[in-house]
Design a protein around this motif. Structure first.
Motif, PDB file in Angstrom:
ATOM      1  N   ALA A 124       0.842  -1.205   0.000  1.00 29.96           N
ATOM      2  CA  ALA A 124       0.000   0.000   0.000  1.00 29.96           C
ATOM      3  C   ALA A 124       0.868   1.242   0.000  1.00 29.96           C
ATOM      4  N   GLN A 157      -5.362   1.675  -1.390  1.00 28.93           N
ATOM      5  CA  GLN A 157      -6.292   1.734  -0.267  1.00 28.93           C
ATOM      6  C   GLN A 157      -6.823   0.354   0.095  1.00 28.93           C
ATOM      7  N   LEU A 210      -4.121  -1.217   2.054  1.00 24.97           N
ATOM      8  CA  LEU A 210      -4.090  -0.616   3.384  1.00 24.97           C
ATOM      9  C   LEU A 210      -5.186  -1.224   4.242  1.00 24.97           C
ATOM     10  N   PHE A 211      -6.338  -1.414   3.612  1.00 24.31           N
ATOM     11  CA  PHE A 211      -7.426  -2.038   4.349  1.00 24.31           C
ATOM     12  C   PHE A 211      -7.044  -3.439   4.810  1.00 24.31           C
ATOM     13  N   CYS A 235     -10.067   3.249   6.105  1.00 26.05           N
ATOM     14  CA  CYS A 235     -10.042   2.705   4.749  1.00 26.05           C
ATOM     15  C   CYS A 235     -11.432   2.660   4.157  1.00 26.05           C
ATOM     16  N   LEU A 281     -12.395   4.424   0.796  1.00 26.25           N
ATOM     17  CA  LEU A 281     -12.875   3.656  -0.341  1.00 26.25           C
ATOM     18  C   LEU A 281     -14.327   3.950  -0.697  1.00 26.25           C
TER      19      LEU A 281
END
Lengths: 572, 723, 132
Positions: free
Chosen positions: B16, B147, B150-151, B177, B181
């Motif tokens: 990420a 993203q 990252l989530f 996140c 998103l």
């Protein structure tokens, strides 16, 4: 390089006076028309002033107490000495000051076009004033520096500010001055009563014992207090802050030296000045005006550092010198109430703002309320959180003001309604703004969370209801910040916003340190916390004997003495 | 492999970071981005499988406790994240004791987190793959995957956390996140609004979580799961409460549950989830179906000891769960947006999971979480496939007859449909029936039968609206040639029938995989009543506390056998009833929607008020908006602002006005009183001077005369006096 | 009657004249000189006070000073005759006064000349700049 060696090289004096030196050079050697040269010099000098402050990182964390002590005779007739010294709490604050100073100077590059020379002179003077407040160990010197930084700020707002600048500048100046003179009364009262008390032998003994406790194994600090006590015993006054702390912490036969009524009055005196500075509700109304009308650098310094002077004052003066007044249930109730009001009310009012800068200003009030609540919960967790949050707030709110400054420089309006959909045209800016928004609302992995968590946890320990109220602040904070972000960054791009350029390299340069720090403190706060864990524990022990004793003993280099011979320190 | 579990969250995080910082500047191709993003998740998956295997086969048998990465040899060991000085315990037997506040950052692998990481990485991986196709051509490709990764990091931190604070980090992180998103299409006002709404509603839940966390620390002096759960079992720390009582355990459980309500979209904090459908469909699949929303269930199961100490709260949870299940299901009847139906379905199914937790069947709740992840993600991805094929059309009224055009999508979707309706042998059947049975037979809280009744009703409703969805989307005649694209961002002309094609392999393969999962994943939970061993429940044994059985002698054979046999009969009956209901409802619904539209219309007319209410989501959003947001918060906000500007600042300005007034008074005084005196002195001086200067004639002889006269007078005086 | 008064007046006048003539021939005492000095002094003062011309005023001032000189000399001689002093103390004072008078006259004349140059007049009542 040990702190003593560095003190021999007068590190603190260098850090304090370097900006003024730069200002003098600017005044005498630069012609006002050479704007570019002035800007370059100012930026270079600011960075130059930052570098020595890195020497403060050599602060001995295990030892704690005041280090880098410098002590020179100044005005013997009244007993005021030129005494400088820092402990863990001031170390981080001075570092913050010098860093924000560099950033403030840097961000003025394109913003200030007129009277450039005077501007940088004023900025550098302000820097000296603020650093001076953090490093003074003598109340007289403290007061001098406290007043010194009022005038440059006044000019900063009044000359280079926005439409309503004069009103805001005068309001700021007079309001703060009003508080300061009341503080002067308190300082003088302390100055006068000190010899009277210390002349009595059993009080002197207790004070020295308290001094031994506060200093731990820190010999230079102990000697500083001891010589001040000596002066007092001879009937001559002294202004030494640590000596006053020892006076406040000392116990004779279990009772405090300064009677409670007097402590309450003194508390009120200091309270007024610091509460106006913080600012606490209801003394906060100078802040939105001052912030909104000030130029970007002014707001950055004002929010980033100036506000911390108030909370620093509470931690340095009110709590240790007047512990019984601080602990008094009426006082605590009032302080907690005002702090929570600050948190909730500040957040609510922020939500109603149409001016971007004003919104951030009110969010400042909300954050400072959290810090104040942390201070008055009197436990290491919340106080650690409060000091850390001072740093965090300095970082995130300065960044938010820089962000406003960026758009203001481009579009010359502060109204939120004039912006929309900026994420499209300024993606880098959007990212920085998002990071700082999240920092401000306390998202984990960023700095704000650590501070808020420590504070709230500590407050919870004190009073569940307060913690519940304060925690609503996190919901409201998310509310107004995200709403701001949505209104300005999301949605369709407004026509006149379309051409706004993204961040310039120079702007990246001053955002990057803040972003990096935000993540660093959020992910690995240990090095930051380690600087002031010990001083914070000492303060807590001063206000609430018995709480942090175990920590101090375990932390090593710790307290060898007890506060008073006849006071039994058991856990409460 | 166990030593490397820290890599499981770290890999998506690094990916990420890289994609986020360099994705745009380096102008990476979609291909590169896809490989990096999906690759990191795949590696995490592999590591997860390996770690769980090692845990199950070698670690657990030898140590018998969860694996903590902070142990010797682990990495990063003893990483003190937050040193917070001293703290005090204020409740319980150790009240007043000072403990150091030290939060470690270490990962924990036990049976529960094992299930979670497998689900998260497996489903997450396939959704990432699907997204390659779904997001093709989108300008923010790199941002999306950054993203998403990252989530993944945040979610894995959440489930692998070893203490409450770290879990909270992941908790808020997935909220972030989700915010990013959902607001992915940020130029769309609605998406921006929805993302903010999601974050703030979540925050309200976090408020409760935070307070509960503080209370936990103040009671146990620690936030680590193993320690807390250990201490919580003893009555000395956390007294068991009887049903109807409300004590410390209930307070803590309440705080935690409020957090769960926010994150897992239960009443009253579910309102963000339907709006969250504004995000891209893979986001809806991953975050709002399979993983993030299940965090609440995970958290409740993790802290099951605390919850079990408070039967009152357990009842509340069960009640809220089943109420939510029905409430959301009723809204699914009338929604026309395919994603919204699935969203309400998710809320409804989450309600079932909480119902399970509420009746003490935590393992069943997790089981349903696990099966739901498969079939719900499958259905969301299927919907995504449909949406893409129809050029971002989301309104079911403009779909229909897609079975012919998109066979793979259709068939996989059917699997999901059968699973959610609880048709035997599909995964949903096992998990849902387990929950219903445990509800019926629970002795933890009263009213199990009534709760079962409601749950049973809900199952029927589920079957109905899901069948409706399938009917409207895939069966019948195509309706999509009539309308133009009603997608949110594009406007299109009508497209002919032949323009609709099956999605590319990169999208259909995940569908197939998930369909297989939805079909067979239930087998690990084959119930005892049907001859299985319910491996799933046994696997989760060590994590769930069984208070009754701890005291009781482990009754093995005789006593248990008889009652077991009895129970089995009841269970069979219930199972049969559920299946019958499901099949009946499915058939009726299909008939109504396909062949007997007229009857459908008649029914709708008959229940018109109910229909309208459901279609308007019972005006809950409007209510929240009107009362809480507008009246309460914004109203207070404006009032405070007024009070500040007029009141407080008015006071300051008033003091300024007063000061000016008094200064004017002083000025007057100064001018007319003080100055008068000064001037009077001047006037006096002038008077005397007028008098005295007469002597100054300028005439020298006058002066001489005066001198002489004076001389003579003095002499005369002298002479007279000396006479 | 008038005859007697005439006779008395004639007698008084004759005795006055004879006494005056006697006095003229008699040896002089100090009082005589003092009277003379006083008369000179009075004339001088009168002159200072009532004359318009500054030069005349200067001369009157000289008169006053010389009257004082006469006084000094008279007393010196008197005391010497009485035997009370032996030196000529008064004569020394006279010399002093003469010198001072001279110096003062010089300066005064200088001022007069400067005054004349500026004001074109030597009448003292026209030089009244110090008038209020």
């Amino acid at each position: 390089m040990s702190p003593e060696r560095l003190a021999e090289y007068h590190l603190l004096s260098i850090i304090t006076w370097l900006p003024v030196l730069g200002a003098l050079i600017l005044i005498f050697f630069f012609h006002r028309e050479r704007k570019h040269a002035i800007r370059v010099f100012a930026n270079v000098w600011a960075i130059l002033s930052f570098l020595p402050s890195l020497g403060l990182l050599a602060y001995d964390r295990r030892l704690g107490g005041i280090q880098f002590i410098e002590d020179i005779e100044w005005i013997p007739q009244i007993g005021a000495r030129y005494q400088l010294g820092v402990d863990g709490i001031s170390v981080v604050l001075v570092l913050l000051t010098t860093l924000i100073g560099v950033i403030a100077v840097a961000c003025s590059w394109g913003f200030i076009q007129e009277r450039v020379k005077e501007y940088y002179v004023v900025l550098l003077l302000l820097q000296t004033g603020i650093i001076g407040v953090f490093v003074s160990m003598d109340m007289f010197l403290f007061y001098v520096f406290w007043e010194v930084m009022l005038v440059p700020m006044y000019f900063l707002i009044g000359v280079w500010g926005s439409e309503n600048r004069l009103y805001a500048a005068i309001k700021f100046f007079i309001y703060t001055l009003f508080g300061s003179v009341v503080m002067l009364l308190a300082i003088l009262k302390l100055y006068f009563i000190f010899p009277d008390y210390v002349k009595q032998p059993e009080v002197q003994r207790a004070v020295l014992q308290a001094a031994r406790f506060i200093s731990g194994e820190n010999e230079p600090m102990y000697r500083m207090i001891e010589s001040a006590v000596q002066l007092g015993a001879q009937g001559r006054g002294t202004f030494n802050i640590m000596a006053m702390q020892a006076l406040g912490t000392a116990r004779v036969g279990g009772a405090p030296v300064i009677p409670l009524t007097l402590q309450l009055w003194l508390f009120a005196g200091f309270f007024l000045s610091f509460a106006i500075k913080v600012p606490m509700f209801p003394f906060h109304t100078w802040l939105p005006d001052a912030h909104t009308e000030a130029p970007t650098a002014g707001s950055v310094i004002l929010a980033g550092i100036l506000l911390k002077l108030g909370t620093y004052g509470f931690v340095r003066f009110n709590l240790p010198i007047l512990p019984d007044a601080s602990r008094d249930s009426r006082v605590v109730a009032i302080m907690a109430f005002l702090a929570i009001m600050g948190i909730v009310y500040g957040a609510l009012v922020a939500m109603a703002q149409r001016d971007w800068k004003r919104l951030v200003a009110y969010s400042s009030i909300s954050h400072m309320g959290m810090i104040m609540l942390g201070i008055f919960a009197f436990n290491p967790s919340s106080l650690n959180g409060a000091v850390l949050q001072m740093i965090n707030h300095g970082i995130s709110t300065s960044a938010l003001f820089l962000i406003v400054g960026v758009v203001y420089e481009r579009h010359h309006t502060r109204l939120i309604n004039d912006y929309r959909g900026l994420s499209h045209v300024m993606p880098g800016f959007a990212a920085v703004f998002m990071i700082m928004t999240m920092s401000s609302i306390g998202l984990p992995m960023l700095n704000g969370f650590i501070g808020e968590f420590l504070i709230l946890r500590g407050v919870f320990e004190e009073n569940r209801l307060w913690a519940a109220f304060a925690a609503t602040g996190i919901v409201l904070g998310a509310g107004y910040m995200l709403w701001l972000y949505q209104r300005t960054m999301y949605g369709e791009v407004k026509e006149d916003n379309r051409h706004l350029p993204d961040l310039y390299p120079r702007e990246w340069a001053y955002f990057l340190p803040l972003v990096i720090l935000a993540f660093w403190i959020g992910i690995y706060p240990k090095p930051f916390l380690s600087y002031f864990e010990k001083p914070v524990a000492v303060v807590v022990e001063q206000v609430r004997p018995g709480y942090a004793k175990g920590f101090l003993e375990r932390a090593g280099g710790g307290s060898l003495g007890r506060v008073s011979a006849s006071h039994e320190l058991t856990s409460r | 492999m166990l030593k490397m579990i820290w890599l499981i969250p770290a890999l998506p995080f690094l990916s990420a970071l890289f994609l986020g910082i360099f994705g745009r500047t380096m102008k990476l191709s979609e291909r590169t981005i896809s490989w990096i993003a999906c690759g990191s998740v795949f590696l995490s998956l592999v590591l997860s499988v390996g770690a769980v295997y090692e845990f199950a086969t070698s670690y657990w048998p030898t140590h018998g406790r969860p694996y903590l990465s902070s142990e010797a040899g682990g990495f990063p060991h003893s990483f003190t994240w937050v040193p917070g000085g001293e703290a005090r315990v204020i409740f319980g037997p150790e009240a007043g004791k000072t403990v150091p506040l030290r939060i470690e950052w270490s990962y924990q692998l036990d049976q529960l987190s094992a299930v979670m990481i497998l689900v998260v990485t497996f489903v997450g991986f396939w959704i990432h793959v699907f997204s390659i196709g779904y997001m093709r051509g989108d300008g923010g490709f790199y941002r999306f995957f950054a993203q998403m990764n990252l989530f993944m990091f945040m979610m894995l931190v959440l489930v692998m956390a070893s203490n409450f604070l770290m879990m909270f980090v992941g908790w808020e992180g997935v909220g972030l996140c989700s915010y990013l998103l959902i607001g992915y299409y940020f130029h769309w006002n609605y998406a921006a609004y929805a993302s903010k709404k999601a974050f703030i509603v979540n925050r309200v839940g976090d408020f409760g979580f935070l307070l509960a966390m503080f209370a936990i620390f103040s009671l146990f002096g620690t936030l680590h799961f193993t320690e807390v759960m250990e201490l919580a079992r003893s009555d000395a720390y956390l007294p068991s409460e009887s049903f109807g009582a409300w004590g410390l355990a209930s307070w803590i459980a309440l705080g935690l549950f409020i957090g769960a309500t926010g994150k897992s979209a239960q009443i009253p904090l579910y309102v963000w989830l339907p709006d969250a459908m504004a995000g891209p469909t893979p986001v809806s699949a991953l975050i709002h179906a399979a993983t993030m929303v299940t965090a609440g269930v995970y958290m409740v199961t993790r802290a099951n000891v605390i919850f079990q100490k408070s039967p009152t709260m357990m009842f509340v949870i069960a009640l809220v769960g089943v109420a939510t299940a029905i409430w959301a299901a009723s809204m699914g009847f009338t929604q026309t947006d395919i994603k919204k139906v699935l969203a309400y379905s998710t809320i409804s199914q989450l309600g079932y999971m909480f119902l399970a937790c509420g009746v003490g069947a935590f393992a069943a709740g997790i089981f349903h979480l696990y099966t739901h992840a498969f079939f719900k993600a499958l259905m969301f991805l299927g919907a995504g496939s449909v949406i893409i094929a129809l050029h971002h059309e989301m309104d079911m009224r403009r779909m229909g007859g897609l079975a012919r055009f998109m066979p793979v999508t259709y068939r996989t979707f059917l699997v999901g449909w059968l699973a959610i309706c609880g048709i035997p042998l599909f995964s949903g059947f096992f998990s849902k029936d387990e929950i219903l049975w445990r509800t019926f037979s629970t002795d933890v809280i009263p009213g199990g039968r009534w709760l079962w009744m409601l749950g049973f009703l809900g199952a029927g409703m589920t079957a109905f609206y899901m069948t409706r969805l399938v009917a409207l989307t895939f069966w019948g005649d195509p309706r999509f040639v009539v309308a133009g694209g009603s997608g949110t961002t594009h406007g299109h002309e009508a497209h002919a029938i032949h323009g609709v094609r099956e999605s590319p392999r990169v999208m259909t393969i995940p569908l197939i995989v998930l369909a297989i999962g939805a079909a067979i994943s239930g087998f690990v939970g084959w119930p005892k009543s049907l001859g299985g061993t319910n491996r799933f429940e046994r696997w989760l044994e060590p994590v769930i506390w069984h208070p009754a059985q701890e005291d009781a002698v482990p009754a093995k054979l005789s006593g248990m056998e008889a009652s077991v046999a009895e129970h089995h009969v009841a269970e069979y009956l219930l199972m049969l009833a559920s299946v019958a209901l499901a099949v009946g409802v499915m058939y009726t619904c299909a008939t109504l929607y396909l062949r007997r539209r007229d009857r459908l219309e008649a029914i709708v007319r008959a229940i018109r008020p109910l229909y309208v209410a459901s279609a308007n989501k019972y005006w809950v959003d409007e209510f929240y908006e009107g009362v809480f947001v507008r009246r309460l918060v914004l109203g207070l906000s404006w009032f405070s602002w007024r009070a500040d500007a007029r009141g407080v600042d008015g006071g300051v300005n008033g003091s300024a006005v007063m000061t000016v007034f008094w200064s004017k008074v002083s000025g007057w005084f100064d001018l007319y009183v003080v100055d008068f005196l000064v001037n009077a002195i001047g006037a006096m001086t002038k008077l005397f001077s007028t008098l005295f200067r007469i002597a100054q004639t300028g005439f020298a002889q006058n002066y001489a005369l005066v001198i002489t006269t004076g001389l003579f007078l003095l002499t005369a005086l002298y002479l007279i006096l000396s006479w | 009657m008038s005859g007697d008064m005439l006779g008395w007046a004639l007698q008084e006048t004759t005795s006055l004249v004879s006494r005056f003539l006697e006095g003229l021939a008699a040896p002089k005492g100090v009082v005589d000189f003092l009277v003379l000095s006083f008369m000179l002094f009075a004339i001088g003062v009168l002159g200072v006070l009532s004359r318009r011309n500054i030069l005349i005023i200067f001369m009157s001032i000289e008169l006053i000073l010389n009257a004082a000189n006469l006084n000094f000399v008279a007393f010196t001689r008197y005391w010497q005759a009485m035997g009370r002093i032996s030196e000529n103390m008064g004569h020394v004072f006279v010399i002093f006064i003469i010198v001072v008078a001279a110096a003062e006259a010089v300066i005064g004349l200088g001022i007069l000349i400067a005054l004349y140059r500026n004001r074109r007049t030597v009448a003292i009542d026209e030089i009244n700049l110090l008038k209020w």
